[in-house]
Design a protein around this motif. Structure first.
Motif, PDB file in Angstrom:
ATOM      1  N   PHE A 107      -8.856   8.550  18.987  1.00 38.24           N
ATOM      2  CA  PHE A 107      -8.705   7.178  18.535  1.00 38.24           C
ATOM      3  C   PHE A 107      -7.585   7.133  17.500  1.00 38.24           C
ATOM      4  N   THR A 108      -6.598   6.267  17.714  1.00 34.49           N
ATOM      5  CA  THR A 108      -5.422   6.235  16.846  1.00 34.49           C
ATOM      6  C   THR A 108      -5.558   5.248  15.697  1.00 34.49           C
ATOM      7  N   VAL A 109      -6.619   4.421  15.694  1.00 35.61           N
ATOM      8  CA  VAL A 109      -6.803   3.430  14.642  1.00 35.61           C
ATOM      9  C   VAL A 109      -8.068   3.770  13.876  1.00 35.61           C
ATOM     10  N   ASP A 110      -7.983   3.767  12.564  1.00 35.67           N
ATOM     11  CA  ASP A 110      -9.146   4.055  11.725  1.00 35.67           C
ATOM     12  C   ASP A 110      -9.934   2.769  11.527  1.00 35.67           C
ATOM     13  N   ILE A 111     -11.129   2.728  12.120  1.00 33.63           N
ATOM     14  CA  ILE A 111     -11.971   1.535  12.015  1.00 33.63           C
ATOM     15  C   ILE A 111     -13.004   1.801  10.918  1.00 33.63           C
ATOM     16  N   SER A 112     -12.748   1.372   9.733  1.00 36.14           N
ATOM     17  CA  SER A 112     -13.652   1.694   8.626  1.00 36.14           C
ATOM     18  C   SER A 112     -13.705   0.579   7.590  1.00 36.14           C
ATOM     19  N   ASP A 113     -13.524  -0.685   8.012  1.00 37.69           N
ATOM     20  CA  ASP A 113     -13.532  -1.799   7.076  1.00 37.69           C
ATOM     21  C   ASP A 113     -14.977  -2.227   6.837  1.00 37.69           C
ATOM     22  N   ASN A 122      -7.497  -5.969  11.688  1.00 44.31           N
ATOM     23  CA  ASN A 122      -6.633  -5.501  12.771  1.00 44.31           C
ATOM     24  C   ASN A 122      -7.094  -6.129  14.089  1.00 44.31           C
ATOM     25  N   PRO A 123      -6.268  -6.097  15.135  1.00 42.20           N
ATOM     26  CA  PRO A 123      -6.608  -6.806  16.379  1.00 42.20           C
ATOM     27  C   PRO A 123      -7.934  -6.392  16.997  1.00 42.20           C
ATOM     28  N   PHE A 124      -8.340  -5.131  16.858  1.00 43.37           N
ATOM     29  CA  PHE A 124      -9.560  -4.660  17.507  1.00 43.37           C
ATOM     30  C   PHE A 124     -10.806  -5.121  16.755  1.00 43.37           C
ATOM     31  N   GLU A 125     -10.755  -5.108  15.435  1.00 39.83           N
ATOM     32  CA  GLU A 125     -11.860  -5.657  14.652  1.00 39.83           C
ATOM     33  C   GLU A 125     -11.905  -7.174  14.783  1.00 39.83           C
ATOM     34  N   LYS A 162     -22.469   1.355  12.325  1.00 39.92           N
ATOM     35  CA  LYS A 162     -22.281   2.057  13.599  1.00 39.92           C
ATOM     36  C   LYS A 162     -21.615   1.154  14.627  1.00 39.92           C
ATOM     37  N   ASN A 163     -22.109  -0.072  14.762  1.00 36.48           N
ATOM     38  CA  ASN A 163     -21.581  -0.967  15.797  1.00 36.48           C
ATOM     39  C   ASN A 163     -20.184  -1.471  15.482  1.00 36.48           C
ATOM     40  N   ILE A 164     -19.893  -1.764  14.199  1.00 39.20           N
ATOM     41  CA  ILE A 164     -18.571  -2.284  13.867  1.00 39.20           C
ATOM     42  C   ILE A 164     -17.513  -1.184  13.900  1.00 39.20           C
ATOM     43  N   ARG A 165     -17.933   0.067  14.027  1.00 36.16           N
ATOM     44  CA  ARG A 165     -16.989   1.149  14.265  1.00 36.16           C
ATOM     45  C   ARG A 165     -16.864   1.453  15.760  1.00 36.16           C
ATOM     46  N   THR A 166     -18.007   1.426  16.478  1.00 35.25           N
ATOM     47  CA  THR A 166     -18.010   1.807  17.890  1.00 35.25           C
ATOM     48  C   THR A 166     -17.245   0.804  18.752  1.00 35.25           C
ATOM     49  N   MET A 174     -13.449   0.762  18.390  1.00 34.35           N
ATOM     50  CA  MET A 174     -12.896   2.003  18.945  1.00 34.35           C
ATOM     51  C   MET A 174     -12.847   1.950  20.471  1.00 34.35           C
ATOM     52  N   VAL A 175     -13.905   1.397  21.079  1.00 44.56           N
ATOM     53  CA  VAL A 175     -13.910   1.240  22.536  1.00 44.56           C
ATOM     54  C   VAL A 175     -12.789   0.284  22.959  1.00 44.56           C
ATOM     55  N   THR A 176     -12.625  -0.802  22.214  1.00 50.27           N
ATOM     56  CA  THR A 176     -11.565  -1.762  22.524  1.00 50.27           C
ATOM     57  C   THR A 176     -10.185  -1.116  22.410  1.00 50.27           C
ATOM     58  N   GLU A 177      -9.967  -0.361  21.340  1.00 47.74           N
ATOM     59  CA  GLU A 177      -8.676   0.300  21.135  1.00 47.74           C
ATOM     60  C   GLU A 177      -8.383   1.309  22.244  1.00 47.74           C
TER      61      GLU A 177
END
Length: 432
Positions: free
Chosen positions: A162-168, A204-207, A377-381, A384-387
């Protein structure tokens, strides 16, 4: 007198040879005071549950253990009711499955090595640079192999990067607060949607796609869960509960990509009709498929047969669209009730297709559950799936190299499925 003695000596019948007991019977006789079914299976390396029980029962009921028969039978009956018995045979069945898979993989690798060696040998013996076709009596087509990897069985060679860090975390807390205020209701739904839109501008676009999906779900979800789950059909299940979030993740009109709940056949699927298709749009028509989905309404008892059949359909559909459209990857998802599992399929090696689980979660069944759905968990998963979908489900760069890796789909793959159903049969896959 001597003649009588000689005659009596001659008439004495020969002694019978002492019968040698089978190894497992002898072991049971020697260990009658301490043996159990589990120790019996361990000592003789038995992995088949039915055979082990049958053999063990026949031995303890034989004439060799008459005095111990009642005690051994009672101990055996008590063992079968225990948790230890069930856990032990789950472990043994997994071991058996692992050995069978290892054996098949080893045979496949050996066959592939023999074919490669034969091809090299024939190439080196020819006078020119051309390679002659194999004789018609020997099949020249090798089919694909698909490996399904769960989230708990990911190797470094198949791991999705995964190239984007989803941790907001702050955005997740803010989203949950807005939903909770709309549920109480301290905030109207219209104001909640405006707040979510304003919140999404800073992400970011995925969140952002997840926040917009949650906003759309607020309009469709009932306030409280529907108790009569049996009245929910497949169409109602995916349009009311799953479509708002999934469409926000996988649909984008600017990129001409649309998630369709069509249940119709496509060019890649042939006669198979998946419940959902992620399609590109070319002018006024649907183009290549980038992913598929299957939906099943939850049952009182899990229908592993139907779910495994759907998983095989998804694996085949993903493999076919990768080959036909020359994609780096294809995304698939499987819905069972309110649970969903995401898979990413890729052609990583020569004829080897990897189908990897990249996400597993439970969707909300009402507005009351929507706030708890927005957890870390869900706001990271989901982002990441979208990205992974938007980055990897793209055409390959080197199409000529791709052609050398692809293999045709096994034509009678569904014939490998046992036509009989048994709810007690062990299932290595977990759908709950």
């Amino acid at each position: 007198m001597r003649q009588t003695a000689n005659s009596s000596f001659i008439n004495v019948p020969p002694r019978k040879k002492q019968r040698i007991l089978a190894a497992d019977i002898q072991w049971c006789v020697d260990n009658k005071d301490t043996m159990t079914l589990n120790s019996f299976a361990e000592n003789f390396s038995l992995l088949d549950k039915q055979y082990t029980i049958s053999r063990y029962t026949s031995i303890i009921n034989s004439r060799h253990l008459v005095l111990e028969r009642e005690r051994l039978q009672t101990e055996f009956d008590n063992l079968k009711k225990s948790e230890e018995f069930k856990l032990y045979w789950i472990k043994r069945t997994r071991r058996r499955t692992q050995l069978e898979v290892d054996t098949k993989c080893t045979e496949y690798v050996c066959d592939a090595a023999k074919r490669a060696t034969k091809a090299l040998s024939s190439f080196s013996t020819t006078n020119d640079t051309t390679i002659t076709a194999p004789p018609t009596s020997i099949p020249s087509t090798s089919y694909h192999a698909t490996t399904i990897s769960t989230a708990n069985d990911i190797t470094k060679t198949t791991e999705v990067e995964f190239t984007v860090d989803i941790s907001d975390l702050e955005a997740g807390i803010a989203t949950a607060t807005i939903i909770e205020d709309a549920e109480n209701p301290r905030l109207s739904k219209d104001d909640a949607e405006i707040d979510l839109l304003m919140l999404g501008k800073s992400l970011n676009p995925f969140e952002r796609s997840l926040v917009w999906g949650i906003k759309a779900g607020m309009r469709k979800l009932p306030l409280k869960p529907i108790k009569t789950r049996k009245s929910l059909g497949e169409c109602e299940l995916f349009t009311m509960y799953f479509d708002p979030i999934l469409s926000a993740m996988f649909s984008n009109s600017d990129k001409n990509v649309l998630l369709r709940w069509s249940n119709v056949a496509s060019d890649e699927s042939g006669e198979k009709r998946p419940d959902a298709t992620i399609s590109e749009i070319y002018q006024h028509d649907f183009g290549p498929s980038l992913g598929y989905g299957e939906v099943k309404v939850a049952r009182p008892t899990t229908d592993n047969y139907a779910l495994c059949h759907d998983l095989l359909r998804l694996a085949t559909l993903a493999k076919d669209t990768i080959d036909i459209n020359k994609l780096q990857a294809a995304l698939t998802f499987q819905i069972n009730g309110f649970k969903i599992i995401f898979y990413l399929s890729r052609l990583r090696h020569d004829g080897m297709y990897i189908m990897q689980e990249i996400g597993r979660l439970t969707f909300p069944s009402s507005l009351e559950e929507l706030a708890s759905f927005v957890n870390l968990k869900n706001i990271r998963t989901l982002p990441m799936v979208t990205e992974a979908f938007w980055r990897l489900c793209q055409p390959v760069n080197d199409k000529e190299l791709w052609k050398t890796k692809c293999r045709p789909t096994y034509p009678t793959i569904y014939s490998l499925i046992d036509v009989t159903k048994d709810r007690h049969r062990f299932c290595a896959l977990q759908f709950e």
